[in-house]
Design a protein around this motif. Structure first.
Motif, PDB file in Angstrom:
ATOM      1  N   GLY A   1      19.402  21.487   6.719  1.00  0.00           N
ATOM      2  CA  GLY A   1      18.462  20.866   7.644  1.00  0.00           C
ATOM      3  C   GLY A   1      18.048  21.744   8.810  1.00  0.00           C
ATOM      4  N   SER A   2      18.885  22.710   9.169  1.00  0.00           N
ATOM      5  CA  SER A   2      18.599  23.544  10.342  1.00  0.00           C
ATOM      6  C   SER A   2      17.820  24.807   9.996  1.00  0.00           C
ATOM      7  CB  SER A   2      19.909  23.933  11.032  1.00  0.00           C
ATOM      8  OG  SER A   2      20.731  24.684  10.143  1.00  0.00           O
ATOM      9  N   LEU A   3      17.348  24.923   8.762  1.00  0.00           N
ATOM     10  CA  LEU A   3      16.668  26.139   8.336  1.00  0.00           C
ATOM     11  C   LEU A   3      15.232  26.244   8.837  1.00  0.00           C
ATOM     12  CD1 LEU A   3      17.799  26.313   4.584  1.00  0.00           C
ATOM     13  CD2 LEU A   3      18.610  27.760   6.461  1.00  0.00           C
ATOM     14  N   PHE A   4      14.635  25.093   9.215  1.00  0.00           N
ATOM     15  CA  PHE A   4      13.203  25.066   9.476  1.00  0.00           C
ATOM     16  C   PHE A   4      12.866  24.901  10.959  1.00  0.00           C
ATOM     17  CE2 PHE A   4      14.013  22.917   5.328  1.00  0.00           C
ATOM     18  CZ  PHE A   4      13.526  23.922   4.503  1.00  0.00           C
TER      19      PHE A   4
ATOM     20  N   LYS B   1       0.844  -1.192   0.000  1.00  0.00           N
ATOM     21  CA  LYS B   1       0.000   0.000   0.000  1.00  0.00           C
ATOM     22  C   LYS B   1       0.882   1.245   0.000  1.00  0.00           C
ATOM     23  CE  LYS B   1      -3.941  -2.083   2.393  1.00  0.00           C
ATOM     24  NZ  LYS B   1      -4.858  -1.991   3.568  1.00  0.00           N
ATOM     25  N   ALA B   2       0.355   2.314  -0.558  1.00  0.00           N
ATOM     26  CA  ALA B   2       1.101   3.579  -0.611  1.00  0.00           C
ATOM     27  C   ALA B   2       0.165   4.734  -0.304  1.00  0.00           C
ATOM     28  CB  ALA B   2       1.734   3.773  -1.977  1.00  0.00           C
ATOM     29  N   ALA B   3       0.697   5.732   0.363  1.00  0.00           N
ATOM     30  CA  ALA B   3      -0.073   6.938   0.669  1.00  0.00           C
ATOM     31  C   ALA B   3       0.890   8.114   0.724  1.00  0.00           C
ATOM     32  CB  ALA B   3      -0.801   6.782   1.999  1.00  0.00           C
ATOM     33  N   PHE B   4       0.355   9.320   0.540  1.00  0.00           N
ATOM     34  CA  PHE B   4       1.203  10.506   0.632  1.00  0.00           C
ATOM     35  C   PHE B   4       0.538  11.546   1.513  1.00  0.00           C
ATOM     36  CE2 PHE B   4      -1.550  11.472  -2.971  1.00  0.00           C
ATOM     37  CZ  PHE B   4      -1.875  12.804  -2.796  1.00  0.00           C
ATOM     38  N   LYS B   5       1.378  12.432   2.039  1.00  0.00           N
ATOM     39  CA  LYS B   5       0.887  13.492   2.908  1.00  0.00           C
ATOM     40  C   LYS B   5       1.613  14.787   2.595  1.00  0.00           C
ATOM     41  CE  LYS B   5       0.271  14.802   7.781  1.00  0.00           C
ATOM     42  NZ  LYS B   5       0.440  14.382   9.185  1.00  0.00           N
ATOM     43  N   LYS B   6       0.859  15.859   2.411  1.00  0.00           N
ATOM     44  CA  LYS B   6       1.439  17.175   2.159  1.00  0.00           C
ATOM     45  C   LYS B   6       1.903  17.781   3.476  1.00  0.00           C
ATOM     46  CE  LYS B   6       0.240  21.541  -0.164  1.00  0.00           C
ATOM     47  NZ  LYS B   6      -0.846  22.267  -0.875  1.00  0.00           N
ATOM     48  N   TYR B   7       3.032  18.494   3.412  1.00  0.00           N
ATOM     49  CA  TYR B   7       3.579  19.098   4.630  1.00  0.00           C
ATOM     50  C   TYR B   7       4.238  20.423   4.275  1.00  0.00           C
ATOM     51  CZ  TYR B   7       5.883  19.328   9.213  1.00  0.00           C
ATOM     52  OH  TYR B   7       6.283  19.699  10.471  1.00  0.00           O
ATOM     53  N   SER B   8       4.066  21.425   5.137  1.00  0.00           N
ATOM     54  CA  SER B   8       4.655  22.738   4.902  1.00  0.00           C
ATOM     55  C   SER B   8       5.768  22.984   5.915  1.00  0.00           C
ATOM     56  CB  SER B   8       3.590  23.826   5.015  1.00  0.00           C
ATOM     57  OG  SER B   8       4.137  25.102   4.746  1.00  0.00           O
TER      58      SER B   8
ATOM     59  N   LYS C   1       9.501  31.924   2.810  1.00  0.00           N
ATOM     60  CA  LYS C   1       9.050  31.835   4.198  1.00  0.00           C
ATOM     61  C   LYS C   1       8.597  30.418   4.541  1.00  0.00           C
ATOM     62  CE  LYS C   1       7.604  36.684   4.450  1.00  0.00           C
ATOM     63  NZ  LYS C   1       6.472  37.611   4.695  1.00  0.00           N
ATOM     64  N   THR C   2       8.072  29.716   3.550  1.00  0.00           N
ATOM     65  CA  THR C   2       7.661  28.325   3.737  1.00  0.00           C
ATOM     66  C   THR C   2       8.135  27.500   2.549  1.00  0.00           C
ATOM     67  OG1 THR C   2       5.522  28.646   2.618  1.00  0.00           O
ATOM     68  CG2 THR C   2       5.585  28.982   5.020  1.00  0.00           C
TER      69      THR C   2
ATOM     70  N   LYS D   1      12.953  29.359   9.733  1.00  0.00           N
ATOM     71  CA  LYS D   1      13.189  30.066  10.989  1.00  0.00           C
ATOM     72  C   LYS D   1      13.197  31.571  10.755  1.00  0.00           C
ATOM     73  CE  LYS D   1      15.794  26.354  13.216  1.00  0.00           C
ATOM     74  NZ  LYS D   1      17.125  25.906  13.708  1.00  0.00           N
ATOM     75  N   GLN D   2      13.766  31.970   9.617  1.00  0.00           N
ATOM     76  CA  GLN D   2      13.700  33.368   9.210  1.00  0.00           C
ATOM     77  C   GLN D   2      13.606  33.408   7.696  1.00  0.00           C
ATOM     78  OE1 GLN D   2      17.270  35.020  10.872  1.00  0.00           O
ATOM     79  NE2 GLN D   2      18.597  34.217   9.282  1.00  0.00           N
ATOM     80  N   ALA D   3      12.920  34.402   7.186  1.00  0.00           N
ATOM     81  CA  ALA D   3      12.731  34.514   5.742  1.00  0.00           C
ATOM     82  C   ALA D   3      14.079  34.483   5.044  1.00  0.00           C
ATOM     83  CB  ALA D   3      11.985  35.803   5.410  1.00  0.00           C
ATOM     84  N   SER D   4      14.177  33.661   3.982  1.00  0.00           N
ATOM     85  CA  SER D   4      15.448  33.467   3.282  1.00  0.00           C
ATOM     86  C   SER D   4      15.360  34.023   1.874  1.00  0.00           C
ATOM     87  CB  SER D   4      15.800  31.977   3.250  1.00  0.00           C
ATOM     88  OG  SER D   4      15.926  31.470   4.574  1.00  0.00           O
TER      89      SER D   4
END
Length: 345
Positions: free
Chosen positions: A314-317, A2-9, A24-25, A13-16
């Motif tokens: 990796g540390s940006l969020f 089985k397969a499924a997906f999930k959207k994520y935002s 921003k996201t 940490k600061q606007a880049s």
């Protein structure tokens, strides 16, 4: 299966800042496979405004993939040829499913916390004070290679920032890379590259916008400093076309972002062609969460490429997936305490 997906935002940490605007996201999708009490996890990291698969039917393609997950992997990857970020997510998910540990896709000294990957420190665009503070922070954090995004503020101000670095650190102490993200006009690019040579720049990424093949080829033939193709590789699916592009432009380097150029198999095709033509290369993440970054880092390590890689994002969020990936003294390391938290998946 089985397969499924999930959207994520993902939230910065600061606007880049980039030459394309302020981030921003960052939208992404997690793909989860389940079979015989095992799970496989991958990330389909679409990059809005940059990915070739930034299309209205993106989620429709993910739904199609989940409905046809019973098909052979090679068949699925071929069907997804125009959706490189989904290709990469699927490759990750299958590797994850087959592994005894769903997060160790390429077991090595890196995943055993016995080796590290040399990476560059990334300086985002902004006003002079903001960029200068980032530079100081990266140097204090132990980075020996700094990559500065340029092209959004006044060029003379950017030169001033580079000059300030060189006033304190030689090229032997700090390697400088710059990334224009296609911000220069073809008729001004060569003169700007000549000005950059005063600061012993290692290379410049994508000085002019992609798709101007003849102009880029001419620039690469005349450039006083090495040019690295980045966005230029996006959307080139056919191996013959990839080879022809490199033969025409003849860049000094290419930069590989698996989420943008066809995942592992697509990136490895570029590497083979580049090495055949004696073109250098390195690997960079494209603002993936730690799920995608984990896969890119493990895959990168197996090449033993000694050049600093672009894997320090990796540390940006603020809401990244908790993982054992850490940045220490300008290197990406894998902590012995495999502290994964994938509840968001």
């Amino acid at each position: 299966m089985k397969a499924a997906f999930k959207k994520y935002s993902l939230n910065f940490k600061q606007a880049s800042g980039t030459s394309r605007g302020i981030l921003k996201t960052k939208e992404t999708y997690f793909l989860k496979l389940a079979s015989a009490n095992k799970i496989g996890i991958g990330e389909c990291a679409i990059f809005r405004g940059l990915s070739i698969d930034d299309r209205p039917d993106y989620e429709d393609k993910l739904k199609w993939l989940c409905n046809h997950i019973h098909l052979d992997e090679a068949v699925l990857l071929n069907e997804l040829i125009e959706f490189p970020s989904i290709q990469f997510g699927l490759e990750q998910a299958f590797l994850s499913l087959k592994s005894s540990n769903p997060f160790k896709l390429f077991p090595s000294k890196f995943t055993e916390a016995e080796a590290a990957i040399n990476i560059n420190g990334l300086i985002w665009m902004g006003n002079e004070a903001f960029m200068n503070q980032q530079i100081q922070d990266k140097i204090e954090a132990g980075f020996s290679t700094i990559k500065m995004k340029i092209g959004a503020i006044d060029f003379e101000t950017e030169l001033k920032l580079l000059k300030s670095i060189r006033a304190s650190f030689s090229s032997e102490e700090i390697e400088l890379r710059v990334d224009a993200n296609g911000a220069f006009q073809p008729n001004e690019a060569l003169e700007k590259l000549k000005k950059l040579t005063d600061f012993e720049i290692h290379s410049i990424e994508q000085p002019i916008k992609q798709g101007q093949v003849e102009e880029m080829a001419e620039l690469c033939s005349k450039t006083p400093l090495p040019i690295a193709l980045d966005e230029e590789l996006i959307g080139v699916f056919n191996v013959t076309k990839k080879e022809k592009l490199l033969q025409i432009i003849q860049p000094q380097y290419i930069i590989l972002k698996p989420s943008l150029v066809g995942g592992i198999k697509g990136s490895e095709a570029w590497i083979r062609l580049a090495e055949k033509q004696q073109i250098g290369w390195w690997i960079t993440s494209a603002l993936e969460s730690n799920i995608g970054l984990n896969a890119i880092a493990q895959w990168t390590y197996i090449f033993r490429n000694k050049m600093p890689q672009g894997l320090g994002t990796g540390s940006l969020f603020t809401n990244n997936v908790k993982s054992p990936l850490e940045v220490k003294q300008g290197h990406l390391v894998y902590s012995k305490s495999e502290n994964w938290n994938f509840n968001i998946l």
